[in-house]
Design a protein around this motif. Structure first.
Motif, PDB file in Angstrom:
ATOM      1  N   GLU A 222     -43.247  38.225-110.708  1.00 36.77           N
ATOM      2  CA  GLU A 222     -42.312  39.132-110.036  1.00 36.77           C
ATOM      3  C   GLU A 222     -42.026  38.672-108.612  1.00 36.77           C
ATOM      4  O   GLU A 222     -40.984  39.014-108.044  1.00 36.77           O
ATOM      5  CB  GLU A 222     -42.899  40.546-110.018  1.00 36.77           C
ATOM      6  CG  GLU A 222     -42.948  41.206-111.378  1.00 36.77           C
ATOM      7  CD  GLU A 222     -43.659  42.544-111.335  1.00 36.77           C
ATOM      8  OE1 GLU A 222     -43.032  43.561-111.706  1.00 36.77           O
ATOM      9  OE2 GLU A 222     -44.851  42.579-110.930  1.00 36.77           O
ATOM     10  N   ARG A 223     -42.932  37.929-108.030  1.00 34.43           N
ATOM     11  CA  ARG A 223     -42.750  37.458-106.654  1.00 34.43           C
ATOM     12  C   ARG A 223     -42.125  36.066-106.591  1.00 34.43           C
ATOM     13  O   ARG A 223     -41.438  35.737-105.635  1.00 34.43           O
ATOM     14  CB  ARG A 223     -44.106  37.444-105.926  1.00 34.43           C
ATOM     15  CG  ARG A 223     -44.684  38.826-105.679  1.00 34.43           C
ATOM     16  CD  ARG A 223     -45.987  38.775-104.892  1.00 34.43           C
ATOM     17  NE  ARG A 223     -47.088  38.207-105.687  1.00 34.43           N
ATOM     18  CZ  ARG A 223     -47.602  36.989-105.507  1.00 34.43           C
ATOM     19  NH1 ARG A 223     -47.132  36.214-104.554  1.00 34.43           N
ATOM     20  NH2 ARG A 223     -48.607  36.564-106.264  1.00 34.43           N
ATOM     21  N   GLU A 224     -42.376  35.247-107.599  1.00 34.78           N
ATOM     22  CA  GLU A 224     -41.869  33.878-107.615  1.00 34.78           C
ATOM     23  C   GLU A 224     -40.931  33.720-108.794  1.00 34.78           C
ATOM     24  O   GLU A 224     -41.345  33.447-109.921  1.00 34.78           O
ATOM     25  CB  GLU A 224     -43.039  32.895-107.728  1.00 34.78           C
ATOM     26  CG  GLU A 224     -42.617  31.445-107.659  1.00 34.78           C
ATOM     27  CD  GLU A 224     -43.796  30.478-107.727  1.00 34.78           C
ATOM     28  OE1 GLU A 224     -43.554  29.260-107.622  1.00 34.78           O
ATOM     29  OE2 GLU A 224     -44.950  30.935-107.891  1.00 34.78           O
ATOM     30  N   HIS A 225     -39.636  33.914-108.537  1.00 32.39           N
ATOM     31  CA  HIS A 225     -38.669  33.874-109.630  1.00 32.39           C
ATOM     32  C   HIS A 225     -37.493  32.959-109.312  1.00 32.39           C
ATOM     33  O   HIS A 225     -36.390  33.132-109.833  1.00 32.39           O
ATOM     34  CB  HIS A 225     -38.174  35.292-109.956  1.00 32.39           C
ATOM     35  CG  HIS A 225     -37.611  36.039-108.789  1.00 32.39           C
ATOM     36  ND1 HIS A 225     -36.304  35.927-108.391  1.00 32.39           N
ATOM     37  CD2 HIS A 225     -38.207  36.894-107.914  1.00 32.39           C
ATOM     38  CE1 HIS A 225     -36.090  36.683-107.328  1.00 32.39           C
ATOM     39  NE2 HIS A 225     -37.225  37.287-107.011  1.00 32.39           N
ATOM     40  N   GLY A 226     -37.719  31.973-108.425  1.00 35.41           N
ATOM     41  CA  GLY A 226     -36.689  30.989-108.125  1.00 35.41           C
ATOM     42  C   GLY A 226     -35.799  31.331-106.950  1.00 35.41           C
ATOM     43  O   GLY A 226     -34.794  30.655-106.711  1.00 35.41           O
ATOM     44  N   GLN A 227     -36.157  32.370-106.180  1.00 34.29           N
ATOM     45  CA  GLN A 227     -35.327  32.753-105.047  1.00 34.29           C
ATOM     46  C   GLN A 227     -35.508  31.788-103.868  1.00 34.29           C
ATOM     47  O   GLN A 227     -36.521  31.103-103.744  1.00 34.29           O
ATOM     48  CB  GLN A 227     -35.633  34.193-104.617  1.00 34.29           C
ATOM     49  CG  GLN A 227     -36.944  34.399-103.859  1.00 34.29           C
ATOM     50  CD  GLN A 227     -38.129  34.631-104.770  1.00 34.29           C
ATOM     51  OE1 GLN A 227     -38.280  33.986-105.783  1.00 34.29           O
ATOM     52  NE2 GLN A 227     -39.001  35.562-104.367  1.00 34.29           N
ATOM     53  N   GLY A 228     -34.504  31.780-102.985  1.00 32.77           N
ATOM     54  CA  GLY A 228     -34.547  30.952-101.785  1.00 32.77           C
ATOM     55  C   GLY A 228     -33.617  31.527-100.732  1.00 32.77           C
ATOM     56  O   GLY A 228     -33.057  32.608-100.911  1.00 32.77           O
TER      57      GLY A 228
END
Length: 258
Positions: A222-228
């Protein structure tokens, strides 16, 4: 004698980020070894009057230590800026933030910040932005020997400032020693103020990209989903004013209320 002085700390016209002005923030880890707020995917650009930082996607994640998770890339000013004994310290900078894959209206999934902090008192003042929100933060960090368990807090306030991906805003953060009052202005309008629990004698400036969803509430997926995100800042200007009060503060407050 009344004295007011404004200086440009960095106008970002050089060929690279000036190491005499900025460094990657480094703090002691739980094991005593230094932790650098640095993401392997970071890309930077400067020279046109602003500093641009892109981290896409974020790669710096940890499941238990916020120091190894929250700040993806953060720079601190090499020098700190003393607060006039009975006067006002003001920081002004333009920031634009564009996020990629951010959960809409989630303030902590991916964001950029204008930061002021003082590790001697644990006080942090941030102006932060996402693709869809602008907000203020005041925090006192839980630092050993500085703030006890009852002294730590984090307070975020969502402003009514409309924004869009990559839209620049002018952020002004002030602190007055005599009243311990901090103020947040966006595009010249007062959006929040707070009285700090402890006095601050100097601030360090910072600029950063973050993803800081609660480690205990959200799973890694939920925290690491490919966002930047991409953030740009500049120029940084700092004003010291030894007056006990200033007419510009009253004027801007009247504009907000009127």
């Amino acid at each position: 004698m009344t004295r007011s002085a404004t200086r440009t700390y960095d106008d970002f016209t050089g060929g690279g980020l000036d190491p005499a002005r900025w460094s990657v923030l480094e703090v002691p880890g739980a094991d005593g070894r230094p932790v650098r707020y640095e993401d392997r995917n970071a890309r930077t650009r400067t020279g046109d009057g602003r500093f641009e930082l892109t981290v896409d996607p974020f790669s710096r994640f940890h499941d238990s230590d916020p120091r190894r998770n929250n700040a993806k890339q953060m720079y601190r000013s090499v020098r700190s800026f003393a607060v006039p004994e009975s006067g006002l310290l003001t920081f002004e900078v333009e920031m634009a933030v564009r996020t990629y894959g951010q959960i809409p209206h989630d303030l902590l999934d991916a964001f950029g910040t204008v930061a002021l902090f003082d590790l001697d008192s644990g006080v942090v003042l941030n102006a932060s932005a996402t693709n869809d929100s602008v907000y203020a933060l005041v925090e006192r960090l839980p630092l050993p020997g500085v703030s006890g368990p009852d002294g730590h807090y984090t307070h975020r306030v969502l402003t009514q400032v409309p924004t869009e991906p990559g839209q620049p805003h002018r952020y002004t953060l002030t602190y007055r020693a005599g009243t311990r009052e901090a103020r947040w202005y966006v595009d010249g309008l007062l959006v929040y103020w707070a009285r700090l629990p402890v006095p601050v004698t100097a601030f360090t400036a910072g600029m950063a990209l973050f993803s800081a969803r609660d480690l205990t509430r959200y799973s890694r997926a939920e925290r690491e989903h490919g966002q930047g995100a991409t953030g740009s800042w500049g120029p940084w200007r700092v004003t010291t004013d030894d007056r006990a009060s200033g007419p510009h503060e009253r004027l801007r407050t009247e504009r907000l209320n009127g």
